[in-house]
Enzyme design. Sequence first.
Site, PDB file in Angstrom:
ATOM      1  N   GLY A  51       8.328  12.731  -1.057  1.00 45.10           N
ATOM      2  CA  GLY A  51       8.826  11.631  -0.247  1.00 45.10           C
ATOM      3  C   GLY A  51       9.340  12.174   1.063  1.00 45.10           C
ATOM      4  O   GLY A  51       9.611  13.367   1.168  1.00 45.10           O
ATOM      5  N   CYS A  78       7.598  18.397  -4.601  1.00 46.14           N
ATOM      6  CA  CYS A  78       8.301  18.354  -3.322  1.00 46.14           C
ATOM      7  C   CYS A  78       9.649  17.614  -3.462  1.00 46.14           C
ATOM      8  O   CYS A  78      10.521  18.080  -4.176  1.00 46.14           O
ATOM      9  CB  CYS A  78       7.392  17.739  -2.270  1.00 46.14           C
ATOM     10  SG  CYS A  78       7.897  18.152  -0.602  1.00 46.14           S
ATOM     11  N   TYR A  79       9.817  16.445  -2.847  1.00 44.56           N
ATOM     12  CA  TYR A  79      11.084  15.720  -2.993  1.00 44.56           C
ATOM     13  C   TYR A  79      11.416  15.502  -4.467  1.00 44.56           C
ATOM     14  O   TYR A  79      12.569  15.614  -4.881  1.00 44.56           O
ATOM     15  CB  TYR A  79      10.999  14.365  -2.270  1.00 44.56           C
ATOM     16  CG  TYR A  79      12.255  13.523  -2.422  1.00 44.56           C
ATOM     17  CD1 TYR A  79      13.288  13.622  -1.501  1.00 44.56           C
ATOM     18  CD2 TYR A  79      12.399  12.654  -3.506  1.00 44.56           C
ATOM     19  CE1 TYR A  79      14.447  12.859  -1.648  1.00 44.56           C
ATOM     20  CE2 TYR A  79      13.548  11.894  -3.662  1.00 44.56           C
ATOM     21  CZ  TYR A  79      14.567  11.999  -2.727  1.00 44.56           C
ATOM     22  OH  TYR A  79      15.701  11.249  -2.890  1.00 44.56           O
ATOM     23  N   HIS A 165       2.105  20.750  -2.496  1.00 41.38           N
ATOM     24  CA  HIS A 165       1.370  19.573  -2.971  1.00 41.38           C
ATOM     25  C   HIS A 165       0.079  19.949  -3.708  1.00 41.38           C
ATOM     26  O   HIS A 165      -0.913  20.293  -3.065  1.00 41.38           O
ATOM     27  CB  HIS A 165       1.043  18.648  -1.786  1.00 41.38           C
ATOM     28  CG  HIS A 165       2.267  17.990  -1.257  1.00 41.38           C
ATOM     29  ND1 HIS A 165       2.752  16.808  -1.762  1.00 41.38           N
ATOM     30  CD2 HIS A 165       3.139  18.380  -0.296  1.00 41.38           C
ATOM     31  CE1 HIS A 165       3.863  16.487  -1.122  1.00 41.38           C
ATOM     32  NE2 HIS A 165       4.123  17.420  -0.232  1.00 41.38           N
ATOM     33  N   GLU A 167      -1.863  17.981  -5.188  1.00 34.96           N
ATOM     34  CA  GLU A 167      -2.835  16.881  -5.152  1.00 34.96           C
ATOM     35  C   GLU A 167      -3.747  16.906  -3.941  1.00 34.96           C
ATOM     36  O   GLU A 167      -4.768  16.218  -3.927  1.00 34.96           O
ATOM     37  CB  GLU A 167      -2.099  15.529  -5.232  1.00 34.96           C
ATOM     38  CG  GLU A 167      -1.262  15.149  -4.009  1.00 34.96           C
ATOM     39  CD  GLU A 167       0.148  15.744  -4.005  1.00 34.96           C
ATOM     40  OE1 GLU A 167       0.375  16.745  -4.712  1.00 34.96           O
ATOM     41  OE2 GLU A 167       1.007  15.229  -3.268  1.00 34.96           O
ATOM     42  N   ASP A 223     -14.482  -7.864  -5.359  1.00 38.45           N
ATOM     43  CA  ASP A 223     -13.254  -8.024  -6.144  1.00 38.45           C
ATOM     44  C   ASP A 223     -13.249  -9.319  -6.955  1.00 38.45           C
ATOM     45  O   ASP A 223     -12.975  -9.312  -8.154  1.00 38.45           O
ATOM     46  CB  ASP A 223     -12.020  -7.977  -5.238  1.00 38.45           C
ATOM     47  CG  ASP A 223     -12.024  -6.740  -4.366  1.00 38.45           C
ATOM     48  OD1 ASP A 223     -12.750  -5.788  -4.702  1.00 38.45           O
ATOM     49  OD2 ASP A 223     -11.312  -6.722  -3.344  1.00 38.45           O
ATOM     50  N   LYS A 365     -10.697   0.606  -5.290  1.00 39.31           N
ATOM     51  CA  LYS A 365     -11.973  -0.056  -4.998  1.00 39.31           C
ATOM     52  C   LYS A 365     -13.162   0.589  -5.731  1.00 39.31           C
ATOM     53  O   LYS A 365     -13.997  -0.111  -6.304  1.00 39.31           O
ATOM     54  CB  LYS A 365     -12.222  -0.002  -3.491  1.00 39.31           C
ATOM     55  CG  LYS A 365     -13.362  -0.868  -3.034  1.00 39.31           C
ATOM     56  CD  LYS A 365     -12.875  -2.279  -2.866  1.00 39.31           C
ATOM     57  CE  LYS A 365     -13.892  -3.170  -2.221  1.00 39.31           C
ATOM     58  NZ  LYS A 365     -13.320  -4.481  -1.927  1.00 39.31           N
TER      59      LYS A 365
END
Length: 509
Positions: A51, A78-79, A165, A167, A223, A365
């Site tokens: 964050g 991290c945060y 990170h 990710e 959708d 999506k």
Amino acid sequence: MILIIDFGSQYNQLIARRIREARVYCQIEPPWVDWAYIRSLKPQGIILSGGPSSIYEKGSPQMDPAVFQLGIPILGICYGMQFMINALGGVVERADKREYGFADLYIKQEKGLFENLGGSTSCWMSHGDSIVKLPKGFVTTASTDNTPIAATANSDKQLYGLQFHPEVAHTPKGRRMLDNFLFKLCGCTPDWTMKSFARESIRQIQDAVGDKKIILGLSGGVDSSVTALLIHRAVGKNLTCIVVDNGLLRLNEARRLKTMFGRHLKINIRYVNAAGRFLTALSGIIDPEKKRKIIGKTFMEVFEAEAQKIKNAEFLAQGTLYPDVIESQSAFGGPTSVIKSHHNVGGLPKKMKFKLIEPLRFLFKDEVRKLGAELGLPKELIWRQPFPGPGLAIRIIGEITQKRLAILRKVDAILLEEIKTAGYYKKLWQSFAVLLPIKSVGVMGDRRTYENIAAIRAVTSKDAMTADWARLPHKLLNRISNRIINEVNGVNRVVYDISSKPPSTIEWE
Ligand code: XMP
């Protein structure tokens, strides 16, 4: 499943993506998520996200530290790691400067998150504060030149932290670290597939709805189409789809929708031809925002009137997707919190007394497309380019008339046909034609013409937030232009739009 607690990081959706790529289901929830709800989800592990705040900042996101007593593995990133260390009695030091970019990561213990990593690697740092003292029971498991405590673990308590990170693609072995967390530490099994999602959703819809009736506004976009198919599987004839023909659709679009859903997929369709009503309301209107407002309002009126004709309808289904859900629940601003207000035209009438069901609200999506394929939605629907709610109204610059609509429909149909034949349809985010409110002189045969100009817009994009004009081959552009001018009465000039977004937008209005 894995629960991700959202501390406001711009990478949250990426964490979720990485986990789902590993075929483990996950959900992002805010730090104040209800404990009873957490328990009902039965997470096998929790990830505390990064964050933008410092834990010492007033108003920085906090979570009840009781989370660390749950007895399931927790990974702070991290945060999230700083929050965990601070909450458990360690010390986080405030920094004036941020460390941002690549760093060499020296791994001290090749176990836990770092099992089978094959030695040291590099990682992506983006932080201000750093940990200077660990709580009892924690050890340093990796460091970098600037950050002595770049990773930590308390394996007895199953608590893990990474300052960098895992990710992002810039942490090359991040994938393996996350896999270690999911499969070695949390004991997840990689069995989340669209088939299982579909099965589970169908069951949930049946439980929630029972034998009550559901209505859905079907636009023919991916959708709403996938939502229709999924709900139809769950409740069959108790689903009624309302197709509002606003007279602003592309050539043969309304007919195609009726045939596809009504005849082939055997879904209850109520088709409302409201073209006259929309066109009357739009007559003389030039301002794009006024057009949008009128279309939105008229849609709601027509939809509501039609919905009221369906006896005992208690539920309204919508094809809301995960990015919108995250956007609207994200509490800490950040880059994901911008609301694309004009894209929600045609949303649901607020005063309608329906219970809402949104079966796609946890999907991205591309996952919706996979689900569509799983449910047997025809490929041409799955790979549709987006089409705006206000339709051709915002592609006819200036006043909308039947005559101009007819011209634009023909131009658009030729363009799409050529783009598809050349194999470009799927490569482009959108490709469409715009009718301009000016005329130009031309010559056809021996005759002078004074006719309309059509502009062609074809863009590549990942998410419509930014877009680039497509470098279509000249040969293709030439064919499109020739065909339009030869086949469409009323157009004698074709131009190609070579602007990117920003500073232009994708649509012209
Ligand atoms: P812009 O033109 O803002 O468009 O670059 C970004 C994406 O949104 C679509 N769009 C709309 N969709 N109602 C919609 O449902 C609207 O009023 C609207 N305006 C733009 C546009 O086609 C592109 O995909």
